[in-house]
Design a protein around this motif. Structure first.
Motif, PDB file in Angstrom:
ATOM      1  N   GLY A 181      -7.058  -5.114  -9.097  1.00  0.00           N
ATOM      2  CA  GLY A 181      -8.055  -4.199  -8.564  1.00  0.00           C
ATOM      3  C   GLY A 181      -7.472  -2.881  -8.106  1.00  0.00           C
ATOM      4  N   LEU A 182      -8.367  -1.945  -7.821  1.00  0.00           N
ATOM      5  CA  LEU A 182      -7.984  -0.631  -7.317  1.00  0.00           C
ATOM      6  C   LEU A 182      -7.823  -0.683  -5.812  1.00  0.00           C
ATOM      7  N   VAL A 183      -6.716  -0.158  -5.304  1.00  0.00           N
ATOM      8  CA  VAL A 183      -6.434  -0.141  -3.874  1.00  0.00           C
ATOM      9  C   VAL A 183      -6.898   1.193  -3.303  1.00  0.00           C
ATOM     10  N   GLY A 184      -7.587   1.128  -2.179  1.00  0.00           N
ATOM     11  CA  GLY A 184      -8.059   2.328  -1.510  1.00  0.00           C
ATOM     12  C   GLY A 184      -8.164   2.081  -0.021  1.00  0.00           C
ATOM     13  N   SER A 185      -8.900   2.962   0.669  1.00  0.00           N
ATOM     14  CA  SER A 185      -9.137   2.755   2.091  1.00  0.00           C
ATOM     15  C   SER A 185     -10.534   3.246   2.442  1.00  0.00           C
ATOM     16  N   ALA A 186     -11.129   2.598   3.429  1.00  0.00           N
ATOM     17  CA  ALA A 186     -12.440   2.965   3.951  1.00  0.00           C
ATOM     18  C   ALA A 186     -12.345   2.936   5.460  1.00  0.00           C
ATOM     19  N   ASP A 187     -12.636   4.041   6.088  1.00  0.00           N
ATOM     20  CA  ASP A 187     -12.535   4.144   7.549  1.00  0.00           C
ATOM     21  C   ASP A 187     -11.139   3.751   8.032  1.00  0.00           C
ATOM     22  N   GLY A 188     -10.114   4.114   7.275  1.00  0.00           N
ATOM     23  CA  GLY A 188      -8.738   3.833   7.659  1.00  0.00           C
ATOM     24  C   GLY A 188      -8.287   2.413   7.397  1.00  0.00           C
ATOM     25  N   ARG A 189      -9.126   1.586   6.794  1.00  0.00           N
ATOM     26  CA  ARG A 189      -8.788   0.185   6.498  1.00  0.00           C
ATOM     27  C   ARG A 189      -8.488   0.045   5.018  1.00  0.00           C
ATOM     28  N   VAL A 227      -9.027  -3.648  -1.520  1.00  0.00           N
ATOM     29  CA  VAL A 227      -8.898  -3.719  -2.971  1.00  0.00           C
ATOM     30  C   VAL A 227     -10.303  -3.903  -3.517  1.00  0.00           C
ATOM     31  N   ALA A 228     -10.626  -3.159  -4.577  1.00  0.00           N
ATOM     32  CA  ALA A 228     -11.917  -3.297  -5.256  1.00  0.00           C
ATOM     33  C   ALA A 228     -11.721  -4.176  -6.482  1.00  0.00           C
ATOM     34  N   SER A 229     -12.541  -5.199  -6.598  1.00  0.00           N
ATOM     35  CA  SER A 229     -12.447  -6.103  -7.738  1.00  0.00           C
ATOM     36  C   SER A 229     -12.614  -5.320  -9.036  1.00  0.00           C
ATOM     37  N   PRO A 230     -11.777  -5.585 -10.041  1.00  0.00           N
ATOM     38  CA  PRO A 230     -11.912  -4.863 -11.307  1.00  0.00           C
ATOM     39  C   PRO A 230     -13.151  -5.286 -12.107  1.00  0.00           C
ATOM     40  N   LEU A 231     -13.793  -6.382 -11.719  1.00  0.00           N
ATOM     41  CA  LEU A 231     -14.960  -6.849 -12.474  1.00  0.00           C
ATOM     42  C   LEU A 231     -16.266  -6.299 -11.917  1.00  0.00           C
ATOM     43  N   LEU A 232     -16.597  -6.645 -10.688  1.00  0.00           N
ATOM     44  CA  LEU A 232     -17.894  -6.271 -10.135  1.00  0.00           C
ATOM     45  C   LEU A 232     -17.801  -5.206  -9.049  1.00  0.00           C
ATOM     46  N   LYS A 233     -16.588  -4.767  -8.753  1.00  0.00           N
ATOM     47  CA  LYS A 233     -16.305  -3.643  -7.844  1.00  0.00           C
ATOM     48  C   LYS A 233     -16.525  -3.903  -6.363  1.00  0.00           C
ATOM     49  N   GLN A 234     -16.767  -5.148  -5.930  1.00  0.00           N
ATOM     50  CA  GLN A 234     -16.846  -5.412  -4.499  1.00  0.00           C
ATOM     51  C   GLN A 234     -15.480  -5.140  -3.879  1.00  0.00           C
ATOM     52  N   ARG A 235     -15.498  -4.609  -2.657  1.00  0.00           N
ATOM     53  CA  ARG A 235     -14.266  -4.248  -1.956  1.00  0.00           C
ATOM     54  C   ARG A 235     -13.935  -5.300  -0.903  1.00  0.00           C
ATOM     55  N   PHE A 236     -12.639  -5.679  -0.862  1.00  0.00           N
ATOM     56  CA  PHE A 236     -12.164  -6.681   0.090  1.00  0.00           C
ATOM     57  C   PHE A 236     -11.103  -6.059   0.983  1.00  0.00           C
ATOM     58  N   ASP A 237     -11.312  -6.176   2.299  1.00  0.00           N
ATOM     59  CA  ASP A 237     -10.368  -5.675   3.288  1.00  0.00           C
ATOM     60  C   ASP A 237      -9.058  -6.447   3.134  1.00  0.00           C
ATOM     61  N   ASP A 246       0.833  -1.203   0.000  1.00  0.00           N
ATOM     62  CA  ASP A 246       0.000   0.000   0.000  1.00  0.00           C
ATOM     63  C   ASP A 246       0.871   1.257   0.000  1.00  0.00           C
ATOM     64  N   ARG A 247       0.233   2.397  -0.084  1.00  0.00           N
ATOM     65  CA  ARG A 247       0.974   3.664  -0.182  1.00  0.00           C
ATOM     66  C   ARG A 247       1.715   4.008   1.107  1.00  0.00           C
ATOM     67  N   ASP A 248       1.357   3.345   2.208  1.00  0.00           N
ATOM     68  CA  ASP A 248       2.095   3.486   3.466  1.00  0.00           C
ATOM     69  C   ASP A 248       3.200   2.447   3.568  1.00  0.00           C
ATOM     70  N   ARG A 249       3.423   1.696   2.483  1.00  0.00           N
ATOM     71  CA  ARG A 249       4.484   0.699   2.341  1.00  0.00           C
ATOM     72  C   ARG A 249       4.299  -0.501   3.256  1.00  0.00           C
ATOM     73  N   ARG A 250       3.025  -0.864   3.508  1.00  0.00           N
ATOM     74  CA  ARG A 250       2.704  -2.090   4.236  1.00  0.00           C
ATOM     75  C   ARG A 250       2.323  -3.158   3.220  1.00  0.00           C
ATOM     76  N   LEU A 251       2.715  -4.397   3.517  1.00  0.00           N
ATOM     77  CA  LEU A 251       2.440  -5.526   2.634  1.00  0.00           C
ATOM     78  C   LEU A 251       1.209  -6.296   3.084  1.00  0.00           C
TER      79      LEU A 251
END
Length: 121
Positions: free
Chosen positions: A77-85, A88-98, A54-59
């Motif tokens: 997928g696209l990497v992001g954060s929600a509520d500090g967590r 990755v959002a799936s590139p197909l159906l866009k569900q997000r996985f912690d 991630d952008r904070d350099r955690r694996l």
């Protein structure tokens, strides 16, 4: 159980995933780009892991297979954060996985496996 390392990996170090009772070296840290994923073929030749820096350099490492589509695409997928967590959002159906727990943030009944990950300097 968290899959993230706690410190920024040195670029010359190796990334390892825990598989059962052993560690598998998968790549050098300098092969990873913050905010992007990499697919790793596991020794059984069928399964894949998705490895993220991630952008904070955690694996993080999770299963690469999207449980909704069945396709091995989560590393793309696209990497992001929600509520500090981080997620990755799936590139197909866009569900997000912690990335730390594998839990689907959009469907409590779904999730992906996580792998313990470490840096070997």
């Amino acid at each position: 159980m968290t899959t993230a390392t706690t410190t920024a990996p040195p670029p010359y170090a190796s990334v390892q995933l825990r598989l059962d009772e052993s560690w598998l070296t998968v790549c050098a840290c300098d092969r990873l780009t913050p905010g992007r994923g990499v697919a790793v073929l596991l020794p059984d030749g069928r399964r894949q892991a998705a490895l993220f820096l991630d952008r904070d350099r955690r694996l993080y490492a999770i299963d690469n297979r999207d449980p909704f589509s069945g396709a091995a695409v989560l590393a793309r997928g696209l990497v992001g954060s929600a509520d500090g967590r981080p997620f990755v959002a799936s590139p197909l159906l866009k569900q997000r996985f912690d990335l730390a727990s594998g839990r689907c943030l959009d469907d409590d009944a779904a999730g992906v496996g996580v792998y313990e990950v470490r840096v070997l300097a």
